[in-house]
Enzyme design. Structure first.
Site, short mmCIF file in Angstrom:
data_model
loop_
_atom_site.label_atom_id
_atom_site.label_comp_id
_atom_site.label_asym_id
_atom_site.label_seq_id
_atom_site.Cartn_x
_atom_site.Cartn_y
_atom_site.Cartn_z
N ARG A 178 0.87 -1.27 0.01
CA ARG A 178 0.05 0.01 0.22
C ARG A 178 1.00 1.26 0.03
NH1 ARG A 178 -3.35 -0.30 5.09
NH2 ARG A 178 -4.65 -1.58 3.78
N LYS B 226 -3.38 1.97 15.08
CA LYS B 226 -3.26 3.00 13.98
C LYS B 226 -4.01 3.89 14.42
CE LYS B 226 -7.23 0.30 12.03
NZ LYS B 226 -7.72 -0.51 10.87
N CYS C 250 -13.50 -1.37 6.81
CA CYS C 250 -12.61 -0.96 5.98
C CYS C 250 -13.26 0.09 4.84
CB CYS C 250 -11.64 -1.75 5.02
SG CYS C 250 -10.40 -2.56 6.42
#
Length: 570
Positions: free
Chosen positions: A79, A211, A481
């Site tokens: 990514r 995160k 997501c």
């Protein structure tokens, strides 16, 4: 005592791993050089995430390979870090070539406004990363317990304010980027530094508890779903001048089925900051989470739980103590949509921008639709940029008046406009990757949603709603997501062929949805949604959106707080 000051043995094993990793180096160099396996070690698998890489395997092949006594077909997802979601056409062409040389021949546009490559083998991983670096792009901090890719309302070409906000996305990303040289040593062959490398200024030796995601929005567009993020900046303008930003904190989409202590949560607006204060605010908000986030229970480690547990008043006081000044009161703003404006739009500078719907973000060539080839040919002649949206779409940005007809001809030649007309429902739908490569997936998503949309489109057409947008999102697991909890119709995988169905989010992204049906398959999905869609066509009020309609008629109650998300619906 804050978790960050507790003895490591009291914390989650990942905290010890990060602490002992020599600033994200671990044994990655040795793992990548090991020719015996297509995988890296378990510890190194965790560390690759900080470098923008996920180890995966093809789950479609697991059973057969197990029978043959072979290890899983390991491969890597890569990514990019692409703050604000813009690349040059030269970079696009290079990424296109890398996808065909080292990955599975496709590019994936993500819900976080960047690219993912899928199917990269370990033996090609280093060359692939070096190829990305040669384009002046990188994958640093695209995953892992750090600040992730910073997103912004799409397309800086649209107006001077959009350009300023895009620039802030870059500045925040750079300011909060990890300073470890591990990425450069492992993947780019930089000479290793002495092990006396200074400690990370914003992260320390254990980085963040989980995160951290930052988004910048330009009202009235909420295309980036600002309230779904740990930290949001909402642009406040006056006569086309950017005055500053409202600040929102504590959003996040993930949860776990059947664990009520986990839930999605929308961020709260806590104040306003001036443009010169943005970097300071971003750093200090993140550092509050660094110091107070849960480092024992990773399921409770996101910033939203820190806010939920300690309260907004506590957080605002702690933030202002660190800043050394008080935030101003929030300014008025209004959001209208989370969608993208499709087709041709004209910017304030006279240039044109074409927004192309890319189903589920997958850029690939199909027998009847050579999308990847078409975008390659446009990139060869286009003198502007390609801008990615968080709805997994692509904008051909900065097209001059003189060049517009040429771009239009290529769009028609490769079937991107004209006869290939997508329904409004399909254009407002998106899905995560899920099977076969995501290890967390419980059900299909990207591979299944198009066929489900086919069936729902029939109902929409029969009801006279073919041109009416309804936001539909699907994920293969509850981690969120594709932000399914902000969809007017959300599908979340529960098991193979089974989904929880959620209804009632707002079209503007300011209210979450609520569980409507649990653990049902396609027949039950169609049977339960069809009557509601027909009733919506016949009974909706002027301007009423589907998410508002299902609440008004009592199909679901409004979801007012994330902590109630997994409570019984009765």
């Amino acid at each position: 005592m804050n978790d960050i000051s507790r003895p490591l043995e009291e914390l989650h094993p990942n905290e010890r791993l990060k602490h002992n990793s020599e600033q994200l180096r671990g044994t990655l160099r040795e793992s990548l050089a090991d020719p015996v396996t297509g995988a890296v070690t378990d510890d190194d698998t965790q560390l690759t995430k900080f470098h923008g890489i996920y180890q995966q395997d093809d789950r479609d092949l697991r059973s057969e390979r197990r029978k043959q006594k072979l290890e899983p077909f390991y491969q890597f997802m890569v990514r990019l870090r692409l703050p604000g979601g813009v690349c040059t056409t030269k970079q696009w062409l290079a990424l296109d070539e890398l996808a065909r040389q080292y990955a599975n021949g496709t590019l994936r546009l993500t819900t976080r406004q960047t690219f993912q490559f899928h199917g990269v083998l370990k033996r090609n991983l280093k060359a692939h990363i070096q190829g990305i670096n040669a384009t002046l792009l990188d994958t640093m901090a695209a995953c892992g317990d750090v600040n992730r890719n910073v997103i912004a309302t799409a397309n800086p070409w649209r107006s001077p304010v959009h350009r300023q906000v895009y620039d802030f996305a870059h500045r925040i990303s750079q300011h909060l980027r990890p300073r470890s040289r591990a990425y450069f040593e492992i993947f780019l062959d930089e000479k290793p530094v002495a092990r006396s490398e200074p400690e990370e200024p914003n992260y320390g030796r254990t980085y963040l508890p989980r995160k951290f995601k930052i988004a910048l929005a330009v009202p009235p567009d909420n295309d980036i779903d600002v309230f779904a993020h740990d930290l949001g900046f909402i642009a406040i303008t006056e006569q086309d001048e950017l005055l500053g930003f409202n600040i929102s904190v504590g959003g996040g989409m993930g949860m776990s089925h059947g664990e009520p202590k986990t839930f999605p949560r929308l961020a709260d607006v806590i104040g306003f900051c001036r443009v010169e204060q943005v970097l300071d605010v971003a750093e200090q908000v993140m550092c509050v989470q660094r110091d107070f986030g849960d480092r024992k229970d990773r399921g409770h480690a996101r910033f939203k739980y820190t806010i939920e547990d300690r309260g907004l008043d506590w957080f605002r006081k702690e933030l202002e103590r660190r800043l050394g000044y008080a935030l101003e009161a929030p300014r008025a703003f209004r959001f209208e949509t989370t969608g993208d404006p499709y087709g041709w739009q004209k910017g304030t500078d006279g240039t044109w921008h074409f927004t192309l719907s890319v189903e589920n973000g997958r850029v690939a060539d199909h027998p009847d639709y050579p999308l990847m080839s078409g975008l390659r040919e446009i990139a060869k002649v286009h003198k502007g940029d390609y801008a990615l949206t968080t709805n997994q779409n692509l904008i051909i940005a900065g097209v001059s008046e003189a060049q517009k007809s040429n771009i239009q001809s290529l769009l028609e030649q490769y079937g991107m406009v004209g006869t290939r007309r997508q329904s409004a429902l399909r254009r407002h739908a998106m899905a995560c990757v899920a099977l076969p490569t995501c290890g967390l997936a419980m059900a299909e998503s990207e591979r299944y949603l198009p066929s489900l949309i086919d069936k729902l489109d029939v109902i929409m057409h029969e009801a006279g709603l073919a041109d009416d947008p309804i936001v539909v999102r699907m994920t293969g697991c509850p981690n969120g997501c594709a932000r399914p909890y902000l969809a007017e119709i959300g599908f979340v995988g529960k098991a193979l062929g089974k989904y929880n169905v959620y209804l009632g989010a707002s079209f503007s992204g300011e209210r979450m949805n609520r569980l409507f049906r649990e653990n049902i398959g396609e027949t039950e999905i169609i049977d339960s949604l069809a009557p509601l869609i027909r009733d919506y066509a016949q009974q909706r009020q002027e301007g009423e959106r589907f998410g508002d309609f299902v609440i008004r008629v009592g199909a679901v109650k409004p979801m007012l707080a994330g902590r109630d998300f997994q409570q019984p619906t009765a």
